[in-house]
Design an enzyme around this catalytic site. Structure first.
Site, PDB file in Angstrom:
ATOM      1  N   GLU A 139      -2.544   8.095  -4.622  1.00 23.84           N
ATOM      2  CA  GLU A 139      -3.099   7.598  -5.889  1.00 23.84           C
ATOM      3  C   GLU A 139      -4.352   8.373  -6.286  1.00 23.84           C
ATOM      4  OE1 GLU A 139      -3.750   3.392  -5.594  1.00 23.84           O
ATOM      5  OE2 GLU A 139      -1.689   2.966  -4.992  1.00 23.84           O
ATOM      6  N   ARG A 196       0.846  -1.186   0.000  1.00 26.45           N
ATOM      7  CA  ARG A 196       0.000   0.000   0.000  1.00 26.45           C
ATOM      8  C   ARG A 196       0.883   1.237   0.000  1.00 26.45           C
ATOM      9  NH1 ARG A 196      -3.283  -2.582  -1.667  1.00 26.45           N
ATOM     10  NH2 ARG A 196      -5.407  -3.064  -0.955  1.00 26.45           N
ATOM     11  N   HIS A 233      -0.969   0.404  -9.930  1.00 23.04           N
ATOM     12  CA  HIS A 233      -1.750  -0.442  -9.018  1.00 23.04           C
ATOM     13  C   HIS A 233      -2.442  -1.570  -9.787  1.00 23.04           C
ATOM     14  CE1 HIS A 233      -3.753  -0.227  -4.812  1.00 23.04           C
ATOM     15  NE2 HIS A 233      -3.667  -1.487  -5.218  1.00 23.04           N
TER      16      HIS A 233
END
Length: 350
Positions: free
Chosen positions: A271, A242, A289
């Site tokens: 993000e 993460r 991602h």
């Protein structure tokens, strides 16, 4: 009078045939195109919903559910759920679910692919060739780091970490070290060829360090300037966990100054924004991602989320018992109130 069908909101276009399974039991309101939903829009969509099928792009907390008295379940399509305020959902009696297990091997594939790409400078070499530099080749051009026989460090050792360890140990003959607060059972360690060590030993010993730990407040920037300084200057760092686990400015500085050889990131702190300091570097591989982004795995994730949603709405063989409840205590509480652990739960606000 016919019983009212549950109303379900689907936040993004997914796989039509899988989402269509909901229509047999629910009135489905599906978002037709990829959409960035702000807080107000989320609140509007959730206001009349009994259930929601959402992705990591939708951040749902107190403000978004304040006007959603009928909402019983939010089914997240993803193993992570940092986009959901779990305490807020639990306090409102709303079950939250995720989609673990089905993406383990695919994400481990991506982690190892990023490791190879960064360590062997594959993306950098591709760019260098396309820019017409091959004529400047020398015997020391694009020298990278070996994987075979090297030391693989893994921070966090859940399902994905173990899958990566298997690839490294059995496929590349790597020595595997990991750091985790609770050590794995001895038979699991033996199966993946891994040994638990302290955090500082992991940093200092790893030729290649992969991050696969969950994000928590305690893990925020656990890989910071101090941690990076303890790593080998020849090392590779890969983050498929993460954003927020790595101090991205400290990482960019270490890469730019040659204190770390290479890195690869699939996740970022803000993000979808990626820091310009990272984008400017040539010795880092950046992907958007896509850890679970194979067709088979993404389809499986949506199917699990649909199954969770139906169960959370009290529909089907697992009615009242969605398999992947993040706030499982809420399910236990609801079943206890019903006086039957196998009965449908009442997750309405109280």
């Amino acid at each position: 009078m016919a019983e009212r069908r549950p109303r379900v909101w689907v936040s993004q276009p997914l796989f039509d045939d899988t989402v269509a399974q909901l229509a047999a039991y629910c009135d489905v309101v599906a978002t037709p195109a990829v959409t960035a939903h702000d807080s107000a829009a989320l609140a509007t969509h959730l206001a009349g919903a009994d259930g929601a099928l959402v992705t990591l792009n939708e951040r749902i907390g107190t403000a978004e559910i304040a006007g959603a008295p009928s909402l019983k379940i939010v089914a997240n399509v993803g193993v992570g759920y940092n986009n959901l305020d779990i305490p807020a959902l639990s306090a409102a009696g709303i079950v939250a679910t995720n989609t673990p297990d089905v993406l383990t091997e695919t994400t481990a594939d991506l982690g190892f692919a990023l490791l190879m790409a960064a360590a062997r400078r594959i993306v950098e070499s591709d760019r260098w060739l396309r820019e017409g530099h091959w004529g400047q080749w020398s015997f020391t051009t694009m020298l990278g780091a070996d994987l075979h026989g090297s030391t693989l460090g893994i921070l966090g050792m859940g399902r994905i970490g173990q899958a990566i360890a298997r690839r490294g140990h059995h496929g590349f003959g790597m020595k595997v070290l990991y750091h985790k607060r609770s050590r794995l059972p001895a038979d699991v360690e033996q199966a993946v060829g891994a040994r638990n060590v302290g955090f500082d030993e992991l940093l200092g010993s790893a030729d290649h360090l992969l991050l696969v730990l969950p994000y928590t407040a305690q893990n925020h920037h656990i890989i910071d300037a101090v941690a990076l300084a303890k790593m080998k200057s020849t090392a590779t760092l890969v983050n498929i966990a993460r954003g927020g686990i790595v101090d991205e400015l400290a990482l960019a500085d270490a890469l730019a100054q040659g204190r770390l050889a290479s890195a690869a990131l699939d996740v970022y702190e803000n993000e979808p924004d990626v820091r310009p300091e990272l984008r400017a570097l040539r010795n880092i591989v950046l992907t958007p991602h896509v850890g679970s982004a194979s067709l088979a795995t993404r389809r499986a994730m949506v199917q699990v989320a649909v199954d969770n949603l139906l169960a959370g709405l009290g529909i089907g063989a697992n009615a009242g018992r969605p398999a992947n409840a993040v706030n499982a205590g809420l399910l236990a509480e609801g079943n206890a109130r019903m006086g039957d652990a196998g009965s449908k739960i009442d997750t309405k606000k109280r």
